[in-house]
Design an enzyme around this catalytic site. Structure first.
Site, PDB file in Angstrom:
ATOM      1  N   ASP A 345      58.943  19.366  -6.050  1.00 30.72           N
ATOM      2  CA  ASP A 345      57.779  18.722  -6.646  1.00 30.72           C
ATOM      3  C   ASP A 345      57.901  18.723  -8.176  1.00 30.72           C
ATOM      4  OD1 ASP A 345      54.908  17.771  -6.461  1.00 30.72           O
ATOM      5  OD2 ASP A 345      54.612  19.608  -7.610  1.00 30.72           O
ATOM      6  N   GLU A 381      61.649  15.092  -7.005  1.00 34.99           N
ATOM      7  CA  GLU A 381      60.623  14.147  -7.460  1.00 34.99           C
ATOM      8  C   GLU A 381      60.875  14.019  -8.962  1.00 34.99           C
ATOM      9  OE1 GLU A 381      55.839  13.408  -7.077  1.00 34.99           O
ATOM     10  OE2 GLU A 381      56.519  15.430  -7.571  1.00 34.99           O
TER      11      GLU A 381
END
Length: 717
Positions: A345, A381
């Protein structure tokens, strides 16, 4: 409970049970004293000062301490905000290396290290009644002959899903197992995933996380889990058997069952921040242990935090202690929990050195050289919320990336946005403009159209605007620019024309996703037409908004998805490892890829800026070469992919310049059309509005005496 304590060892960090007792070790630079707090079955607390300190690690060994023992720490040291220190022994702290955590946060002012009326002062109330406990766990588990499936990345089809949401309403999963690791491992769920054809499931965060107070105060919760507080502990609420270490065994059993079925498990991990928030956030673990070394503090005023994540704090990846924690966590999940990969993330935040994102940062260096971590799937990401944080295409060769440009251009193309043909073609062909450098391959691109963050596909075609009123923020949260189109009416409708347009566009997008070069990631539920009622930020919705509804679903959409995944698996031409080069293959006289207009003529430079959207891709199945020590030529069939992103029937001429031979219709996303039949070069085909057609020609039908020279043209990819 014993209170006799031996010096113990400073490594490994955490609570380590050896069969006779447990070694406790915790790192803290500012601590003058660390108390280990042991809790009995009645909640009584015994405090034991750790007797030794080695290289800032406070440690001690307690004979007789068994798995299931609840514990925490109280750290004595400076409360000096100007120097970045927030030690407060009134606060019971979670072990950053805890492998299991019992309970949850009960929001009370005592859970905060500071006085809420005077934030520069410490709060002296005991937080123990309101915060979770760390738990000693047994490392022993019968793995048997468990082996990771190790599906090559180019052959992977990833299914992004949620432990709880996938099974909460599943009729074949026993009610007591729904929403748990055991529920996800239930044969009915595994059979569904195998029948669908995916090779890996990517789980939203399962590191221990908390429900933030601002959500709880609105009667909501943290459903997605992007608020980690324990990087080695599986989230306790997903356990059907208990949270005194049972969650660890249940997670391992889930992984073992998935591996037995040939399915890989990828974890969405959140190492960029923690649940402790900014200077006004709670003190639950690292903030009270070693605030200065764990978090990036503002260089001009260390009372405050640098926030590259939008959550209030950012882990300081320049700190050796943080790097060690993250790497130890990754290795633990691979070696002890047997997971197969990670999706990071806000990965750009992990690469920030002094300020800017640095692709050669310490974190990437450590991953690159680590013989355990560098062998699993690593997905970034590739952005954060800080300046210069958008780093799509800039990650090192070992890494794959969520391709946000793929998402955007495919959405634009299938909502009829003018001028998107060239970029759509580039994305379909693997996004070489982003990844065709630094020895990266097509597998660098994780292709997705929808993900947990945003509209599911059924809402992408049914809403122009977000409808997040249920989140309690007056619809201010969530992305406002979704590149969606409601197909004519906002929200639910019974208008048959609009209903069919929505279904057609979903089918076309799924076909695009699963036939594109790169690695497809399917948002769980899109294959069934799952809706969130227009909510594009359902992070706090632990209810029917987020859970899969197994009582309804689009059977045609599900059947199409299965068919597309099967086609992808059966044909290497859709799973290329190497980039298209557009060059003519001497043995066939054909290029590996060619693009055509709907009238059958090769696309020219002018066409890429003036085309009305209709497009034909030719994919040549000869000349495919595998990589590795045993490289070999792979021969597959040739394919034509016809795209009609228009609201009207499209007339297409099957290109006649590609050599003779009949093409077989193997897929039409319009379910009313026959999915077989033959067409010849130069023949006209009518495509339904918003549809994709796939034609196949065996390579053995090529006639050696025919002219197969490539027609002039340009390849935008």
């Amino acid at each position: 409970m014993t209170t006799g304590v031996w010096p113990g060892e400073h490594e490994p960090l955490g609570a380590t049970f050896d069969g006779a007792g447990t070694n406790f070790a915790i790192a803290s630079h500012p601590a003058t004293k660390v108390e280990l707090c042991l809790f009995d079955e009645g909640g009584g607390e015994t405090r034991i000062e750790l007797p030794e300190s080695t290289a800032y690690v406070h440690h001690g060994y307690l004979p007789g301490i068994q798995p299931g023992q609840r514990y925490g720490y109280r750290v004595h040291g400076p409360w000096d905000l100007g120097a970045g220190h927030r030690c407060n022994p009134a606060k019971l702290l979670l072990d950053p290396y805890a492998k299991a955590i019992e309970g949850r946060v009960r929001w009370h002012p005592a859970a905060y290290g500071h006085d809420q009326d005077h934030p520069d002062r410490p709060d002296h109330r005991d937080s123990a009644p309101y915060v979770p406990r760390s738990v000693v766990v047994s490392p022993y588990f019968e793995w048997g002959d468990d082996r990771p499936p190790r599906t090559p990345l180019h052959r992977s089809v990833i299914y992004e899903t949620h432990v709880k949401g996938l099974t909460m309403t599943h009729p074949d999963v026993p009610e007591r197992l729904r929403g748990t690791y055991a529920g996800l491992a239930h044969p009915a769920v595994i059979d569904y995933l195998l029948d669908l054809g995916v090779t890996a499931i990517e789980l939203l965060p399962v590191h221990q996380f908390i429900a933030d107070q601002f959500a709880v105060d609105r009667g909501l919760t943290n459903y997605w889990g992007y608020s980690s507080i324990g990087f080695l502990a599986p989230h306790n609420a997903y356990s059907s058997t208990g949270d005194r270490g049972e969650q660890v065994r249940e997670f391992k059993a889930m992984v073992k069952s998935l591996h037995e079925a040939g399915l890989e498990i990828i974890l969405d991990v959140v190492y960029n921040h923690t649940a402790e928030g900014n200077h006004l956030g709670p003190t639950l673990s690292m903030k009270g242990i070693d605030n200065f070394f764990y978090y990036r503090l503002h260089p001009d005023d260390r009372r405050y935090y640098m926030d590259y994540t939008g959550t209030g704090n950012t882990m300081d990846m320049r700190s050796p202690d943080v790097l060690k924690l993250v790497m130890d966590s990754l290795r633990y999940w691979i070696t002890e929990m047997h997971v197969d990969g990670f999706r990071f993330d806000l990965a750009s935040a992990l690469a920030r050195e002094e300020h800017a994102v640095d692709r050669l940062s310490s974190f990437f260096d450590l991953v690159h050289q680590d013989p355990i971590v560098n062998r699993v799937k690593l997905i970034a990401e590739p952005w954060d919320v800080g300046e210069g944080g958008y780093q799509l295409g800039n990650f090192p060769p070992l890494w794959s990336e969520w391709n946000g440009k793929y998402r955007d251009k495919v959405r634009d193309y299938w909502r009829g946005t003018p001028g998107t043909v060239a970029r759509f073609a580039t994305r379909f062909a693997g996004s070489a403009d982003l990844y065709g450098h630094s020895d990266r391959r097509t597998t660098a691109s994780i292709n997705f159209i929808t993900a947990h963050d945003g509209f599911p596909m059924a809402d992408l075609v049914a809403y122009n605007h977000k409808h997040n009123e249920a989140n309690g923020e007056d619809n201010r949260d969530g992305e406002s620019h979704n590149r969606s189109w409601n197909s004519g009416v906002e929200g639910p409708t019974t208008d048959p024309e609009i209903v069919e347009t929505r279904k057609a566009r979903q089918r076309a997008m799924l076909a695009t996703l699963l036939l594109s070069q790169g690695v497809p990631m399917l948002l769980g539920g899109d294959e069934r037409g799952r809706t969130q009622g227009g909510n594009n930020n359902a992070y706090c919705q632990d209810n029917e908004i987020s859970w899969y509804d197994w009582s309804t679903g689009d059977d045609d959409l599900l059947a199409l998805t299965r068919r597309l995944i099967a086609l992808r698996k059966d044909h290497p031409v859709f799973q290329r490892r190497r980039w298209f080069d557009g060059e003519v293959r001497p043995e066939t006289g054909l290029p590996d890829i060619e693009w055509f207009r709907s009238d059958g003529r090769v696309m020219t430079g002018h066409d890429w800026t003036t085309a009305d959207g209709a497009l034909v891709a030719f994919l040549h199945g000869q000349g495919l070469v595998s990589t590795g020590p045993r490289a070999e030529q792979i021969v597959d069939d040739d394919f034509l992919v016809l795209f009609n992103p228009r609201p009207t029937v499209g007339s297409f001429i099957v290109p006649a310049v590609l050599a003779p031979g009949l093409w077989r219709i193997v897929l039409d996303t319009d379910p009313t059309k026959p999915r077989d039949g033959l067409v010849a070069g130069g023949e006209q085909m009518d495509l339904a509005p918003w549809s994709v057609v796939l034609l196949q020609r065996p390579n053995d039908e090529l006639s050696d005496g025919r002219d197969r020279r490539r027609s002039p043209g340009a390849d935008p990819a």
